[in-house]
Design a protein around this motif. Structure first.
Motif, PDB file in Angstrom:
ATOM      1  N   TRP A 178       0.823  -1.206   0.000  1.00  0.00           N
ATOM      2  CA  TRP A 178       0.000   0.000   0.000  1.00  0.00           C
ATOM      3  C   TRP A 178       0.865   1.268   0.000  1.00  0.00           C
ATOM      4  CZ3 TRP A 178      -4.645  -0.368  -1.635  1.00  0.00           C
ATOM      5  CH2 TRP A 178      -5.569   0.661  -1.446  1.00  0.00           C
ATOM      6  N   ILE A 179       1.964   1.214   0.750  1.00  0.00           N
ATOM      7  CA  ILE A 179       2.973   2.276   0.725  1.00  0.00           C
ATOM      8  C   ILE A 179       4.307   1.596   0.447  1.00  0.00           C
ATOM      9  CG2 ILE A 179       4.079   4.159   1.986  1.00  0.00           C
ATOM     10  CD1 ILE A 179       1.589   4.270   3.783  1.00  0.00           C
TER      11      ILE A 179
ATOM     12  N   PHE B 218       2.325   5.637  -3.163  1.00  0.00           N
ATOM     13  CA  PHE B 218       1.091   5.429  -2.406  1.00  0.00           C
ATOM     14  C   PHE B 218       0.046   4.819  -3.333  1.00  0.00           C
ATOM     15  CE2 PHE B 218       3.271   8.981  -0.417  1.00  0.00           C
ATOM     16  CZ  PHE B 218       3.209   8.662   0.929  1.00  0.00           C
TER      17      PHE B 218
END
Length: 336
Positions: free
Chosen positions: A229-230, A316
């Motif tokens: 996700w990151i 992101f």
């Protein structure tokens, strides 16, 4: 005279991996004609391109013959496997597919897939090659008596994909409950992480047909919904060394992904995936485009040089939407 376009098919376009491959190919400056496919016409692929192909389920009877027919009909030069559920099938039949269609299948050989999909066998390979590994054993009554169980621990299926059926177990009661859900449960040492920002390290290298290693590419990530996700690209001499050690232990082919944690002052790999991943596109954006490397090396017979990695930063992920009218859906349904 115009150069012939290289005809590409990406399967599993509705999956994160399929999307990652497709987006990476769009970044390439090679002369590509990209088709996408999936087992269901209702997916994001129909919004992205008119070149959509409905594919049979690989587990269905006669699927190999149908796929060979599709590849010949559309004159596909290279097939990229975007669905994790199709990896065994395409690695097993890649030679037969090439003989009958001249289509290259971008996946490691069957023995490699079989070996590293087994999380227990993978730890034994690491141990044999004196590479850091998490303590792992099969969950049997004999092993429970023989090994001292320390909670918390990780409970997994011996063979699994992504973060499916992976459980964080705090006590014996939870172990008894969740172990019954799994077909072939294994217990793995919990590699606790004191870092506040990033949970894991996700890295890759590319093995050419000449057995040269391109990379590695190093990154760390936070997970959400079982995916990165990151994501942040990094440099680390110790981590680089571990990935290069892994690259030498077997007859890998193409893109190889490794997941690690930093535990007790060591980088410890707990997954080796001989395939593309959801983070393939993140590396491609920074100049480490593995699908393009495959085309250049395995199809165009070009020798690869070390790619220039662009400025490092943080990625992101976010949720987005696409729209297609009911009228156009019906048109696509008729075609497929």
């Amino acid at each position: 005279m115009k150069k012939k376009k290289i005809r590409i098919l990406v399967t599993g376009i509705s999956s994160g991996v399929g999307q990652s491959i497709y987006k990476s190919l769009l970044l390439s400056k090679l002369n590509l004609n990209i088709f996408v496919g999936d087992i269901n016409y209702l997916n994001i692929g129909i919004c992205q391109t008119k070149k959509y192909i409905k594919l049979p389920k690989v587990e269905d009877k006669g699927s190999l013959r149908k796929i060979i027919g599709i590849l010949n009909k559309n004159k596909i030069d290279i097939l990229f496997v975007g669905s994790e559920l199709e990896i065994y099938f395409f690695s097993k039949f890649k030679k037969k597919i090439y003989l009958e269609t001249k289509t290259l299948v971008s996946i490691s050989n069957y023995e490699i897939i079989k070996k590293y999909s087994d999380k227990y066998e993978m730890t034994k390979i690491l141990k044999k090659n004196r590479i850091n590994y998490p303590q792992t054993f099969e969950l049997t009554k004999k092993n429970l008596k023989k090994n001292k169980i320390k909670f918390p621990l990780m409970l997994k299926n011996k063979i699994g994909t992504s973060s499916r059926q992976v459980y964080f177990i705090k006590d014996k009661k939870r172990l008894d409950v969740f172990s019954k859900i799994l077909d072939k449960p294994i217990i793995q040492e919990y590699l606790s992480n004191s870092r506040k920002d990033f949970e894991e390290f996700t890295c890759s290298f590319f093995k050419t047909k000449e057995s040269s290693v391109i990379g590695p590419f190093l990154g760390r990530r936070n997970l959400k919904f079982g995916t990165s996700w990151i994501f942040e690209t990094i440099d680390n001499v110790s981590l680089n060394k571990v990935i290069l050690q892994i690259s030498k232990i077997d007859n890998f082919e193409g893109s190889i992904n490794i997941q690690l944690r930093y535990y007790k002052n060591k980088f410890i790999p707990f997954e080796i995936n001989p395939r593309y991943s959801g983070t393939t596109i993140l590396r491609s954006i920074q100049g480490f485009n593995e699908p393009e490397m495959y085309i250049k090396n395995f199809y165009l017979n070009q020798k690869l040089s070390k790619p220039r990695i662009k400025k490092k930063g943080i990625f992101f992920r976010f949720i987005d939407e696409s729209y297609i009218s009911s009228k156009n859906i019906l048109k696509i349904k008729k075609k497929t």
